[in-house]
Design an enzyme around this catalytic site. Structure first.
Site, PDB file in Angstrom:
ATOM      1  N   THR A 197       2.470  -3.146  20.545  1.00 41.68           N
ATOM      2  CA  THR A 197       2.659  -2.586  21.875  1.00 41.68           C
ATOM      3  C   THR A 197       3.916  -1.743  22.029  1.00 41.68           C
ATOM      4  OG1 THR A 197       3.511  -4.766  22.411  1.00 41.68           O
ATOM      5  CG2 THR A 197       1.373  -4.170  23.313  1.00 41.68           C
TER       6      THR A 197
ATOM      7  N   VAL B 114       0.123  -4.468  31.817  1.00 45.68           N
ATOM      8  CA  VAL B 114       1.037  -4.965  30.785  1.00 45.68           C
ATOM      9  C   VAL B 114       0.302  -5.069  29.475  1.00 45.68           C
ATOM     10  CG1 VAL B 114       3.101  -6.297  31.276  1.00 45.68           C
ATOM     11  CG2 VAL B 114       0.943  -6.971  32.347  1.00 45.68           C
ATOM     12  N   GLY B 115       0.614  -4.167  28.574  1.00 44.13           N
ATOM     13  CA  GLY B 115       0.154  -4.275  27.192  1.00 44.13           C
ATOM     14  C   GLY B 115       0.800  -5.558  26.758  1.00 44.13           C
ATOM     15  N   CYS B 116       0.027  -6.486  26.253  1.00 46.97           N
ATOM     16  CA  CYS B 116       0.650  -7.786  26.080  1.00 46.97           C
ATOM     17  C   CYS B 116       1.393  -7.849  24.778  1.00 46.97           C
ATOM     18  CB  CYS B 116      -0.394  -8.851  26.217  1.00 46.97           C
ATOM     19  SG  CYS B 116      -1.051  -8.724  27.863  1.00 46.97           S
ATOM     20  N   VAL B 117       2.553  -8.450  24.827  1.00 49.36           N
ATOM     21  CA  VAL B 117       3.422  -8.469  23.654  1.00 49.36           C
ATOM     22  C   VAL B 117       3.339  -9.800  22.920  1.00 49.36           C
ATOM     23  CG1 VAL B 117       5.045  -6.692  24.250  1.00 49.36           C
ATOM     24  CG2 VAL B 117       5.210  -8.924  25.295  1.00 49.36           C
TER      25      VAL B 117
END
Ligand code: FAD
Lengths: 411, 117
Positions: A197, B114-117
Site C-alpha cells: 500500500t 483506507v488501503g489496508c496496511v
C-alpha cells in the site's frame, strides 16, 4: 465484585490478562473465553510449507499462558448482547460482565469466494493462513514438479499483509535451492494497485519481485475460482491460469459479532483508533485483529496497542479521562528469502521509511533493506513471542513510533 | 491551478484546487478533503476528469457513498456498497472500470478508502 470478561485467548487476549491481572485489585474478577485449547504461533504458518518449521514447533497449550487469578472458560461464543452485558456460549452457558474486551481476532474464509472451496481445494488450491492449510501445502510442495504458481490475495484487510509477499519470496528461494526455479513461473496477484500500500515500501517490494522474476498482477479483485479451467476470475473478467494457487482468502472477524451493531461488514468492531474503545458502547473495547484499526493486523500492533490500552483501561474504569493515544504503530519483519529479511516500521500517519531500528543510527536492524540480521530477528521473534510477549513482560521497544533513525525519502 | 496553502496532514500535502469554478481543498492525489465543499455539479466534473460520464446508475452508487459516509464517518468499501447499498460488485466494475473503490471515492469527494496496511 467487578467483572472483566475477555473474549479470545489468542495473542491480544493473553497479553491483556497478563498485563491487567497484577494491576487490577482483588475486587475484580477476570474471565477469558476461547474455543481452542491450543495457542498457535501464527507467524510460523509462513514457514511450515517450506519445511522450516514442523507444526508441533508452533503450538502450545493456551492454559500455560493464562496467569493465576484468571478463569479460562473453554467454549464457542455464539451471542453477545451489548445492551444486557452478557455473552452466550454454544453449550448455553451465559457469562455476564461489567467490562468487555473483544479479542477474537480474524479468520480466513475461503467459502466467501465462489469456487474457492471447490474440488481443487487442497488439491491445487491452498491457503497458508491456518495450520491445516500450511501443513497440507507443505505436503504438496514437497512433490510438486513445477508449473504456474499463483500467489494471491482475495480482499483487504488481511492479517499480516506482508505475509503473501514473504510467501512469494520464500517460494522463489525454495525452488532455487531445489534447483528447479526455471520450472516454476511465479505470479503475484493483488487487489492493490502495487505490491504494497504505502508508496516507498511498495516501490521497494515491487523491485524485489522484479529482481526475482515474479510477475505482479495488480488491481485484481477476485469473483471466483474456475475449478474446470484452473483459473482465477476477476469481477472485470480477467482470467489468470494456475497449476498451483496459494491464496489468502477473505479474512473476517468472528460471526457472533454479526447483528450486535458493534461491527462493520467484515465483522470488525468499530473502535476509536486511539483508545480501542467501542464507538457504540462505553464498557466495551476491542483489541488486536478484531478491531477496525486502519493499520496492519499484526501481533506487533496488538503488542504496542495493549501498552496504551492497559493504562487507558485503568483510567477508564475509575471514571477518569483516558490520556494515552495509540498511533497505529506497526513493526514487521519481512522474510525475503535466501536467509535474509527486511524490517518495516510505520504508523497511521507515517509510511515505512528506510533507516535503522530500534536505536537511531545504530540499529542493529535495518529498515527497508535486506539483511541477514533482519532474518535472524524474525526467527528470534518466536522465542520473544512465547517468552516475553504473551506473558506480558515489558519489551525494550517504545509503544509509539519514532521518527528518530528514519530517513524521509520520496517514493 | 494548485495553490499550496496548507500544512502536512497525515503525511499528505493539502492544497486548494479550482474545480468547476469552485475553490476546494484536495489532497496530493486530488481527492477532496472537505465533505461539505462537494456538490453534484462538482461530482460531474470530477467524473469527467477521469473519463466517466455520469448516468443514473453512477449517481445511485455515488449517492449511497455520500449518505453512508455521513452516518459512518468512513468511505464505504466495495463489499459495503454491494451488501448494504445493494449494487452488485460486477456492476461497480462496469460503471467505474478497473479501480471502482478509488474512482467512486474520488467522484463522491470522499477520502480514498483506507488501503489496508
Ligand atoms: C500467516 C501469518 C503470518 C503472520 N506473521 C506475523 C508476523 O510476522 N508478525 C506479526 O506481528 N504478526 C503476524 N501475524 C499476525 C498475528 O498472528 C495476529 O495479528 C495476531 O495473532 C492477532 O492476535 P489476536 O489476539 O487479535 O487474534 P488471535 O491470536 O487470532 O486470537 C483470537 C482468539 O479468539 C478465539 N476465538 C475466535 N472466535 C471465537 C469464538 N466464536 N468463540 C471462542 N473463541 C473464539 C480464537 O480461538 C483465538 O484463540 C501473522 C498471521 C498469519 C496468519
Amino acid at each position: 465484585m467487578k467483572k472483566l470478561l475477555v473474549l479470545g485467548a489468542g495473542t491480544a487476549g493473553t497479553m491483556i490478562v497478563n498485563k491487567l491481572r497484577p494491576r487490577l485489585g482483588d475486587e475484580w474478577s477476570i474471565t477469558i473465553v476461547d474455543q481452542e485449547p491450543e495457542h498457535h504461533y501464527q507467524p510460523g504458518y509462513l514457514f511450515v510449507p517450506f519445511g522450516t518449521y514442523q507444526p508441533s514447533q508452533i503450538v502450545k497449550p493456551k492454559k500455560k499462558f493464562i496467569p493465576k487469578g484468571v478463569d479460562l472458560v473453554m467454549g464457542s461464543l455464539t451471542r453477545l448482547d451489548a445492551d444486557q452485558n452478557v455473552v452466550e456460549l454454544a453449550d448455553g452457558t451465559v457469562l455476564e460482565y461489567d467490562y468487555l474486551v473483544i479479542a477474537t481476532g480474524a479468520t480466513p474464509r475461503p467459502e466467501e469466494t465462489e469456487g474457492m472451496k471447490g474440488d481443487q481445494w487442497q488439491e491445487n488450491v491452498f491457503d497458508f493462513y491456518t495450520l491445516e492449510g500450511s501443513s497440507a501445502l507443505a505436503d504438496k510442495l514437497r512433490d510438486w514438479s513445477g508449473g504456474r504458481l499463483v500467489v494471491h490475495i482475495s480482499e483487504l484487510p488481511i492479517k499480516c499483509p506482508v505475509a503473501p509477499l514473504e510467501f512469494a519470496f520464500l517460494a522463489d528461494s525454495y525452488f532455487r535451492d531445489r534447483g528447479n526455479r526455471e520450472a516454476v513461473e511465479i505470479t503475484y496477484v493483488t487487489p492493490l494497485d502495487a505490491a504494497f500500500t504505502k508508496p516507498v515500501a511498495a516501490k521497494r517490494l515491487g523491485t524485489m519481485l522484479e529482481d526475482r522474476g515474479i510477475t505482479l498482477e495488480p488491481d485484481f479483485y477476485i469473483e471466483s475460482v474456475d475449478n474446470e479451467t484452473r483459473e482465477i476470475v476477476s469481477y472485470d473478467e480477467r482470467r489468470i491460469p494456475f497449476d498451483l494457487l496459494v491464496t489468502v482468502p477473505v479474512n473476517m472477524g468472528a460471526d457472533f459479532l454479526v447483528g450486535t451493531g458493534l461491527a462493520n461488514d467484515l465483522n470488525y468492531v468499530s473502535v476509536d483508533h486511539e483508545t480501542c474503545l467501542s464507538k457504540k458502547k462505553d464498557n466495551i473495547f476491542a483489541v488486536g485483529d478484531a478491531a477496525d484499526l486502519p493499520t496492519s493486523k499484526a501481533g506487533s500492533v496488538a503488542h504496542f496497542a495493549i501498552e496504551i490500552f492497559t493504562e487507558n483501561f485503568l483510567q477508564h474504569v475509575e471514571g477518569q479521562e483516558m490520556t494515552h493515544r495509540f498511533d497505529g504503530h506497526a513493526n514487521c519483519f519481512v522474510e525475503s528469502g535466501g536467509g535474509k529479511g527486511m524490517l518495516i516500521d510505520f504508523n497511521y500517519e507515517t509510511q515505512p521509511l528506510p533507516g535503522k531500528y530500534p536505536i537511531p543510527g545504530l540499529g542493529p536492524f535495518k529498515l527497508l533493506e535486506e539483511t541477514e540480521l533482519n532474518h535472524l530477528g524474525k526467527l528470534m521473534f518466536k522465542w520473544v513471542y512465547w517468552n516475553a510477549l504473551l506473558p506480558g513482560r515489558d519489551l525494550p521497544l517504545p509503544a509509539l513510533m519514532s521518527m528518530a533513525g528514519k530517513e524521509d525519502v520520496e517514493a | 491551478m494548485l495553490k499550496h496553502d496548507s500544512n502536512e496532514k497525515g503525511g499528505r500535502a493539502l492544497s486548494l484546487a479550482t474545480i468547476a469554478g469552485h475553490e476546494v481543498h484536495v489532497d496530493d492525489e486530488g481527492f477532496m478533503t472537505e465533505y461539505d465543499e462537494w456538490s453534484e455539479d462538482l461530482g460531474k466534473t470530477l467524473a469527467s476528469n477521469i473519463g466517466i460520464e455520469m448516468t443514473d446508475d453512477h449517481w445511485n452508487a455515488i449517492r449511497f457513498l455520500r449518505e453512508d459516509y455521513k452516518s459512518e464517518g468512513v468511505t464505504a468499501t466495495l463489499r459495503r456498497v454491494t451488501n448494504t447499498g445493494g449494487i452488485p460488485t460486477k456492476q461497480l466494475f462496469q460503471l467505474f472500470p478497473k479501480k471502482p473503490a478509488k474512482k467512486m471515492a474520488y467522484i463522491a469527494g470522499l477520502p480514498k478508502p483506507v488501503g489496508c496496511v
